[in-house]
Design a protein around this motif. Structure first.
Motif, PDB file in Angstrom:
ATOM      1  N   LEU A  47     -19.965  38.579  34.424  1.00 10.72           N
ATOM      2  CA  LEU A  47     -20.771  37.326  34.315  1.00 10.72           C
ATOM      3  C   LEU A  47     -19.743  36.138  34.308  1.00 10.72           C
ATOM      4  CD1 LEU A  47     -23.105  38.545  31.321  1.00 10.72           C
ATOM      5  CD2 LEU A  47     -23.462  38.013  33.697  1.00 10.72           C
ATOM      6  N   ILE A  48     -18.546  36.261  33.570  1.00  9.29           N
ATOM      7  CA  ILE A  48     -17.551  35.341  33.873  1.00  9.29           C
ATOM      8  C   ILE A  48     -17.014  34.840  35.208  1.00  9.29           C
ATOM      9  CG2 ILE A  48     -15.016  34.740  33.346  1.00  9.29           C
ATOM     10  CD1 ILE A  48     -15.469  36.196  30.776  1.00  9.29           C
ATOM     11  N   GLN A  49     -17.063  35.969  36.066  1.00  8.87           N
ATOM     12  CA  GLN A  49     -16.778  35.777  37.497  1.00  8.87           C
ATOM     13  C   GLN A  49     -17.947  35.187  38.198  1.00  8.87           C
ATOM     14  OE1 GLN A  49     -13.805  35.950  38.971  1.00  8.87           O
ATOM     15  NE2 GLN A  49     -14.500  36.082  41.276  1.00  8.87           N
ATOM     16  N   LYS A  50     -18.737  35.423  37.889  1.00 11.84           N
ATOM     17  CA  LYS A  50     -19.865  35.141  38.908  1.00 11.84           C
ATOM     18  C   LYS A  50     -20.621  33.379  38.137  1.00 11.84           C
ATOM     19  CE  LYS A  50     -24.867  35.768  39.946  1.00 11.84           C
ATOM     20  NZ  LYS A  50     -26.024  36.606  40.194  1.00 11.84           N
ATOM     21  N   HIS A  51     -20.211  33.291  36.974  1.00  9.81           N
ATOM     22  CA  HIS A  51     -21.009  32.141  36.465  1.00  9.81           C
ATOM     23  C   HIS A  51     -20.074  31.042  36.222  1.00  9.81           C
ATOM     24  CE1 HIS A  51     -24.866  33.505  36.415  1.00  9.81           C
ATOM     25  NE2 HIS A  51     -24.515  34.544  35.637  1.00  9.81           N
ATOM     26  N   LEU A  52     -18.539  31.389  36.167  1.00  7.34           N
ATOM     27  CA  LEU A  52     -17.685  30.223  35.872  1.00  7.34           C
ATOM     28  C   LEU A  52     -16.902  30.292  37.164  1.00  7.34           C
ATOM     29  CD1 LEU A  52     -16.958  31.317  32.296  1.00  7.34           C
ATOM     30  CD2 LEU A  52     -18.320  29.374  33.106  1.00  7.34           C
ATOM     31  N   ARG A  60     -10.114  31.882  34.344  1.00  2.92           N
ATOM     32  CA  ARG A  60     -11.007  33.040  33.880  1.00  2.92           C
ATOM     33  C   ARG A  60     -10.276  34.288  33.563  1.00  2.92           C
ATOM     34  NH1 ARG A  60     -13.230  33.504  39.724  1.00  2.92           N
ATOM     35  NH2 ARG A  60     -11.884  31.396  40.294  1.00  2.92           N
ATOM     36  N   CYS A  61      -9.311  34.344  33.831  1.00  4.20           N
ATOM     37  CA  CYS A  61      -8.406  35.551  33.324  1.00  4.20           C
ATOM     38  C   CYS A  61      -7.928  35.429  31.994  1.00  4.20           C
ATOM     39  CB  CYS A  61      -6.858  35.619  34.320  1.00  4.20           C
ATOM     40  SG  CYS A  61      -6.977  36.284  35.809  1.00  4.20           S
ATOM     41  N   ILE A  62      -7.550  34.150  31.571  1.00  2.00           N
ATOM     42  CA  ILE A  62      -7.606  33.987  30.267  1.00  2.00           C
ATOM     43  C   ILE A  62      -8.822  34.309  29.548  1.00  2.00           C
ATOM     44  CG2 ILE A  62      -7.024  31.938  28.435  1.00  2.00           C
ATOM     45  CD1 ILE A  62      -4.783  31.246  30.560  1.00  2.00           C
ATOM     46  N   LEU A  63      -9.997  33.649  29.867  1.00  2.00           N
ATOM     47  CA  LEU A  63     -11.307  33.632  29.345  1.00  2.00           C
ATOM     48  C   LEU A  63     -11.700  35.148  29.056  1.00  2.00           C
ATOM     49  CD1 LEU A  63     -13.496  32.456  28.033  1.00  2.00           C
ATOM     50  CD2 LEU A  63     -14.495  32.034  30.158  1.00  2.00           C
ATOM     51  N   CYS A 110      -5.396  39.733  29.313  1.00  2.00           N
ATOM     52  CA  CYS A 110      -5.641  38.555  30.204  1.00  2.00           C
ATOM     53  C   CYS A 110      -4.960  39.066  31.565  1.00  2.00           C
ATOM     54  CB  CYS A 110      -4.734  37.450  29.769  1.00  2.00           C
ATOM     55  SG  CYS A 110      -5.492  36.467  28.425  1.00  2.00           S
ATOM     56  N   LEU A 111      -3.823  39.811  31.643  1.00  2.00           N
ATOM     57  CA  LEU A 111      -2.972  40.355  32.820  1.00  2.00           C
ATOM     58  C   LEU A 111      -4.202  41.186  33.429  1.00  2.00           C
ATOM     59  CD1 LEU A 111       0.463  40.723  31.831  1.00  2.00           C
ATOM     60  CD2 LEU A 111      -0.421  39.062  33.471  1.00  2.00           C
ATOM     61  N   LEU A 112      -4.625  42.125  32.680  1.00  2.00           N
ATOM     62  CA  LEU A 112      -5.585  43.293  33.299  1.00  2.00           C
ATOM     63  C   LEU A 112      -6.880  42.724  33.737  1.00  2.00           C
ATOM     64  CD1 LEU A 112      -4.903  46.296  30.994  1.00  2.00           C
ATOM     65  CD2 LEU A 112      -4.226  45.810  33.384  1.00  2.00           C
ATOM     66  N   SER A 113      -7.229  41.329  33.289  1.00  2.00           N
ATOM     67  CA  SER A 113      -8.414  41.018  33.519  1.00  2.00           C
ATOM     68  C   SER A 113      -8.380  40.249  35.094  1.00  2.00           C
ATOM     69  CB  SER A 113      -9.167  39.719  32.925  1.00  2.00           C
ATOM     70  OG  SER A 113      -9.154  39.905  31.506  1.00  2.00           O
ATOM     71  N   ALA A 114      -7.392  39.933  35.583  1.00  2.00           N
ATOM     72  CA  ALA A 114      -7.259  39.609  36.989  1.00  2.00           C
ATOM     73  C   ALA A 114      -7.991  40.712  38.003  1.00  2.00           C
ATOM     74  CB  ALA A 114      -5.641  39.295  37.253  1.00  2.00           C
ATOM     75  N   PRO A 115      -7.261  41.930  38.077  1.00  2.00           N
ATOM     76  CA  PRO A 115      -7.908  42.899  39.062  1.00  2.00           C
ATOM     77  C   PRO A 115      -9.543  43.079  38.506  1.00  2.00           C
ATOM     78  CG  PRO A 115      -6.330  43.858  37.669  1.00  2.00           C
ATOM     79  CD  PRO A 115      -5.936  42.431  37.321  1.00  2.00           C
ATOM     80  N   MET A 116      -9.660  43.045  37.434  1.00  2.00           N
ATOM     81  CA  MET A 116     -10.996  43.512  36.901  1.00  2.00           C
ATOM     82  C   MET A 116     -12.067  42.309  37.370  1.00  2.00           C
ATOM     83  SD  MET A 116     -11.005  46.580  35.846  1.00  2.00           S
ATOM     84  CE  MET A 116      -9.578  46.773  36.992  1.00  2.00           C
ATOM     85  N   LEU A 117     -11.542  41.230  37.362  1.00  2.00           N
ATOM     86  CA  LEU A 117     -12.725  40.003  37.905  1.00  2.00           C
ATOM     87  C   LEU A 117     -12.708  40.340  39.520  1.00  2.00           C
ATOM     88  CD1 LEU A 117     -11.042  37.107  35.951  1.00  2.00           C
ATOM     89  CD2 LEU A 117     -13.378  38.030  35.790  1.00  2.00           C
ATOM     90  N   ILE A 118     -11.522  40.476  40.220  1.00  2.00           N
ATOM     91  CA  ILE A 118     -11.842  40.612  41.559  1.00  2.00           C
ATOM     92  C   ILE A 118     -12.672  41.939  41.988  1.00  2.00           C
ATOM     93  CG2 ILE A 118     -10.319  41.336  43.673  1.00  2.00           C
ATOM     94  CD1 ILE A 118      -8.078  39.632  42.366  1.00  2.00           C
ATOM     95  N   LEU A 119     -12.319  42.961  41.109  1.00  2.00           N
ATOM     96  CA  LEU A 119     -13.371  44.148  41.422  1.00  2.00           C
ATOM     97  C   LEU A 119     -14.664  43.943  41.152  1.00  2.00           C
ATOM     98  CD1 LEU A 119     -13.411  47.395  41.899  1.00  2.00           C
ATOM     99  CD2 LEU A 119     -13.087  47.464  39.537  1.00  2.00           C
TER     100      LEU A 119
END
Length: 135
Positions: A47-52, A60-63, A110-119
């Protein structure tokens, strides 16, 4: 609508399994509650990746990391403090809150959010393209 349900169902299962596997690799054990937290976390990252999208990826990674930390805090208070499940205890870690969250794990999330947002973006595109080809 049905594709959205399948998409978030898939994310929930993927997030739950991934979170549990990460814990097994990191500390050698896990708990079903962590699977639920992981499922919720990956759905929230989507939802963060899509709406922000207007936010820079870094933010977005920090969020994402802060969101996962909040989920951990909620689960920790409920399952560890209220229900005495003793799933984890960060009370010996520096900069912890109630022994349920700590600054170093927030940084890791925050670091692990980066690849997960892309995924989540790649998976959403895949689910949307299948939806269009089925129509």
């Amino acid at each position: 609508m049905q594709r959205t349900f399948y998409y978030f169902g898939f994310l929930f299962i993927l997030g739950g399994v991934s979170y549990c596997l990460l814990e097994l690799l990191w500390r050698g054990y896990t708990d079903i509650t962590m699977g639920i937290a992981g499922g919720i976390s990956l759905c929230l990252l989507s939802l963060i990746q899509k709406h922000l999208k207007q936010l820079k990826f870094f933010y977005r990674c920090i969020l994402g990391g802060l969101s996962i930390t909040i989920i951990e805090l909620i689960f920790g208070v409920v399952f560890n403090l209220y229900l005495n499940r003793a799933v984890w205890d960060y009370s010996l870690m520096p900069f912890n809150l109630l022994g349920q969250i700590c600054l170093s794990y927030t940084a890791l999330w925050c670091l692990l959010s980066a690849p997960m947002l892309i995924l989540t973006e790649l998976l959403r595109e895949k689910f949307e393209s299948r939806s269009e080809s089925a129509a």
